[in-house]
Design a protein around this motif. Sequence first.
Motif, PDB file in Angstrom:
ATOM      1  N   ARG A  25       0.895  -1.066  -0.131  1.00  0.00           N
ATOM      2  CA  ARG A  25      -0.207   0.011   0.070  1.00  0.00           C
ATOM      3  C   ARG A  25       0.803   1.310  -0.150  1.00  0.00           C
ATOM      4  N   THR A  72      -6.101  -7.371  -8.119  1.00  0.00           N
ATOM      5  CA  THR A  72      -6.611  -6.631  -9.104  1.00  0.00           C
ATOM      6  C   THR A  72      -5.667  -6.252  -9.891  1.00  0.00           C
ATOM      7  N   TRP A  73      -4.467  -5.577  -8.781  1.00  0.00           N
ATOM      8  CA  TRP A  73      -3.638  -4.542  -9.703  1.00  0.00           C
ATOM      9  C   TRP A  73      -3.051  -5.173 -10.294  1.00  0.00           C
ATOM     10  N   GLN A 131       6.321  -0.614 -16.181  1.00  0.00           N
ATOM     11  CA  GLN A 131       5.360  -0.526 -14.598  1.00  0.00           C
ATOM     12  C   GLN A 131       6.061  -0.874 -13.382  1.00  0.00           C
ATOM     13  N   LEU A 146       1.843   1.323  -4.154  1.00  0.00           N
ATOM     14  CA  LEU A 146       0.792   2.689  -4.478  1.00  0.00           C
ATOM     15  C   LEU A 146       1.083   3.656  -4.263  1.00  0.00           C
ATOM     16  N   GLN A 205      -3.346  -6.159 -13.983  1.00  0.00           N
ATOM     17  CA  GLN A 205      -3.304  -4.778 -15.176  1.00  0.00           C
ATOM     18  C   GLN A 205      -1.742  -5.177 -14.872  1.00  0.00           C
ATOM     19  N   VAL A 206      -0.563  -4.980 -14.411  1.00  0.00           N
ATOM     20  CA  VAL A 206       0.428  -4.257 -14.279  1.00  0.00           C
ATOM     21  C   VAL A 206       1.279  -5.060 -15.141  1.00  0.00           C
TER      22      VAL A 206
END
Length: 242
Positions: free
Chosen positions: A126, A177-178, A186, A130, A181-182
């Motif tokens: 987190r 979820t992350w 990235q 993030l 898509q990564v």
Amino acid sequence: MRRFDDEDLTGAEFRECDLSRTRLVGVVMQDAEIDGLVTNLVVNGVEVMSYVEAELDRRHPVRLLIRSDEPADLREAWRHLRDDWAATTERVRSMPENSEHHGVDGEWSMVETLRHLVFVHDSWFRRCVLGLTEPFTAMGLGPPSVMDQENGLDPSVRPSLGEVLAERDRQASGIGTWLAQVTSDQLAQPAPVPDDDRWPPYAKGRTVRQCLGTVLGEEWAHHRFCERDLDKLSRQDSGLDS
């Protein structure tokens, strides 16, 4: 430097100690156990850690996925880790009541271990992956110094297994979820660690991939520790340990 000459250290326990550059000369070491961050360990002239690491990879192929830079491998590693914890959860539920709250040999119980992983998620995913600055989850369990200083952590909290698992599921959903898509680009970017003095201060300068690697590595290592200790509890329950 402390030097021990002709000392009988039978049964000694060194916990959270830095033994870097330690030399053991002319020692007797039978039925010993070493568990920690060990590199460049030479035994009787042979560097043994390459053998140890290769054997761990053979026993736990997920380690290879954890070390990969490919998003697909990291997604697969996360699925493996979640499946392993799910199986361990079912195991502890089949054991005597409150086994999840029992530690052995001074180690964390399963619930405490899961609380630590809640803290790891807040710290390394987190905050570092993030870049968020939200307070830590109250039930999270970190080092004593962090527990005393960080906003949100509550050392007095005593959650049930179900309560910790619910938080873990919420966190896992976010990682899943992350990860879905990564991209490789990235992952290679500098981690957006908030510019403050909160935990973990030494994350600054790392990449997103390195911070994610800490999350995955902690998940694997603490699952191994948890299974080890549940094995010991099972032997105690069956009367096989004195």
